[in-house]
Design an enzyme around this catalytic site. Structure first.
Site, short mmCIF file in Angstrom:
data_model
loop_
_atom_site.label_atom_id
_atom_site.label_comp_id
_atom_site.label_asym_id
_atom_site.label_seq_id
_atom_site.Cartn_x
_atom_site.Cartn_y
_atom_site.Cartn_z
N SER A 1 0.86 -1.18 0.00
CA SER A 1 0.00 0.00 0.00
C SER A 1 0.89 1.23 0.00
CB SER A 1 -0.92 0.00 1.23
OG SER A 1 -1.80 -1.09 1.19
N LYS B 1 -7.34 1.09 -3.00
CA LYS B 1 -6.94 0.68 -1.65
C LYS B 1 -7.22 1.79 -0.65
CE LYS B 1 -5.30 -1.74 1.70
NZ LYS B 1 -3.97 -2.36 1.79
N LYS C 1 -1.09 4.72 8.72
CA LYS C 1 -0.28 5.07 7.54
C LYS C 1 -1.19 5.27 6.34
CE LYS C 1 1.58 1.72 5.15
NZ LYS C 1 1.09 1.81 3.75
#
Length: 307
Positions: A110, A184, A252
Site C-alpha cells: 500500500s 486501496k 499510515k
C-alpha cells in the site's frame, strides 16, 4: 497451508519464476501459496530469519533483492511503505535495473498513488511491465488465498498475469497505474470509518445497559451487518487485539488518504475524524495492536476503563 482454491494441476507453461520481496505477516503466506501451486519462488526479506519457515514450503531464500529478482518472470513487492519500496526499487542500488526486460513488476504494498505512477514510469523505461496491486483481507485472506486485489496498470498486462494473481485472491482491474492504490485508499477509508462506528455502537449499548455481544448478534444479517461487525466486533468484545492488521499501518493508510484528499481538494469529514482517532491511538501507545483496538481510544475519551 490450507488447500488452495486454485487447481494445482497447472500446465507446465503456466509455471513462472517469481522474485518476492518482503515476507512479513502478509508476504510470507502469499509467497508460500505461489510455491504451493508450482511456481518457482525466490524470496528476500530484510530479516533473513523470517525466510526459514518458507523454505519448508518450497520457497528459495535469496541473499539479496538482486538475487531474488535475477532472471525472474515476475517480481512481487510486499514491503511496508512507499519510501521503502522506492529505496529497494529505485535508489542508486535499487533492483529495477537488475529486473529482466520483458518481465513484470507487481507492487502489492500500500503506497501513495503518485509513488505508484513514478514506479510505473521507471519500470517502463527499463522495458519492464508494471502493476500496482494492493490487497485487502488481512493475514487470514493471505493464508486462505481470498485477498481482494485492486490492480492498476495496462489492461493487457493485467490479463497476462491474472492467473498468477488469482492464486492469491480475487484480482480486479480498476484503471491505469496508480488506480489500484486509489482503490486501496477507498478500502482503507471504509475500513477505518466502519471500525470507528462499530466501536462507538458497542460502547453506546454497553453504557446504555444492553448486552453488547447480544446486540452485535441481533444486528448481524440486517443492513448494519458487515465483515467488520463480524470479525472486528468480536475482537472488540473479546479484547483480542493480536494484530492481523496493526493500527500503525491503518494510520499510515489514512494519512495517505488525507494527503490524496488534499491534492484533489476534497473535504471528507468522516475520514478526517477516523484518521485523527487512529493518530491519538498511536500517540497513546497502541499502534502495535490490531486496528480493532480503536475501541480502547474511544474508551479513554469517555472515561471508561481500558485495561
Amino acid at each position: 497451508m490450507q488447500d488452495s482454491p486454485v487447481d494445482k494441476d497447472r500446465h507446465l507453461e503456466d509455471v513462472q519464476t517469481v522474485g518476492f520481496l518482503g515476507t512479513g505477516i502478509m508476504g510470507a503466506p502469499m509467497a508460500a501459496r505461489l510455491a504451493d501451486v508450482g511456481h518457482h519462488v525466490r524470496a528476500w526479506n530484510r530479516t533473513p530469519d523470517k525466510l526459514a519457515p518458507l523454505q519448508a514450503a518450497g520457497v528459495v531464500a535469496a541473499r539479496s533483492p538482486e538475487a531474488a529478482v535475477h532472471d525472474a518472470d515476475v517480481v512481487i513487492v510486499m514491503l511496508s511503505a512507499g519510501p521503502v519500496c522506492d529505496e529497494i526499487l529505485l535508489s542508486e542500488t535499487g533492483i529495477i535495473t537488475a529486473t529482466r526486460p520483458g518481465s513484470c513488476l507487481i507492487v502489492m504494498s500500500s503506497i501513495p498513488v503518485d509513488t505508484a505512477k513514478g514506479q510505473a514510469d521507471a519500470a517502463n523505461l527499463h522495458g519492464v511491465d508494471y502493476l500496482d496491486a494492493p490487497v485487502s483481507g488481512g493475514e487470514r485472506g493471505a493464508i486462505e488465498g481470498t485477498l481482494a486485489i485492486m490492480v492498476g496498470g495496462e489492461a493487457s498486462v493485467f490479463e497476462r498475469h491474472r492467473p498468477l494473481l488469482a492464486t492469491l485472491g480475487r484480482p480486479t482491474h480498476v484503471g491505469p497505474a496508480g488506480s489500484g492504490q486509489l482503490a486501496k485508499l477507498a478500502n482503507q477509508m471504509i475500513v477505518a470509518n466502519t471500525i470507528a462506528t462499530v466501536a462507538e455502537a458497542l460502547l453506546l449499548v454497553e453504557r446504555g445497559g444492553a448486552d453488547p455481544a447480544q446486540v452485535r448478534q441481533a444486528l448481524m444479517g440486517g443492513f448494519a451487518d458487515s465483515t467488520i461487525l463480524d470479525v472486528h466486533g468480536r475482537r472488540m468484545l473479546e479484547e483480542s487485539f493480536l494484530p492481523g492488521g496493526a493500527a500503525k499501518w491503518q494510520h499510515k493508510d489514512t494519512q495517505t488518504a488525507m494527503a490524496q484528499m488534499a491534492r484533489l481538494s476534497l473535504d471528507l469529514p468522516m475520514s478526517r475524524q477516523a484518521d485523527a482517532l487512529f493518530g491519538d491511538m498511536l500517540a497513546n501507545g497502541d499502534g502495535e495492536l490490531d486496528h480493532s483496538a480503536l475501541i480502547r481510544e474511544l474508551r479513554r475519551r469517555n472515561g471508561m476503563p481500558v485495561d
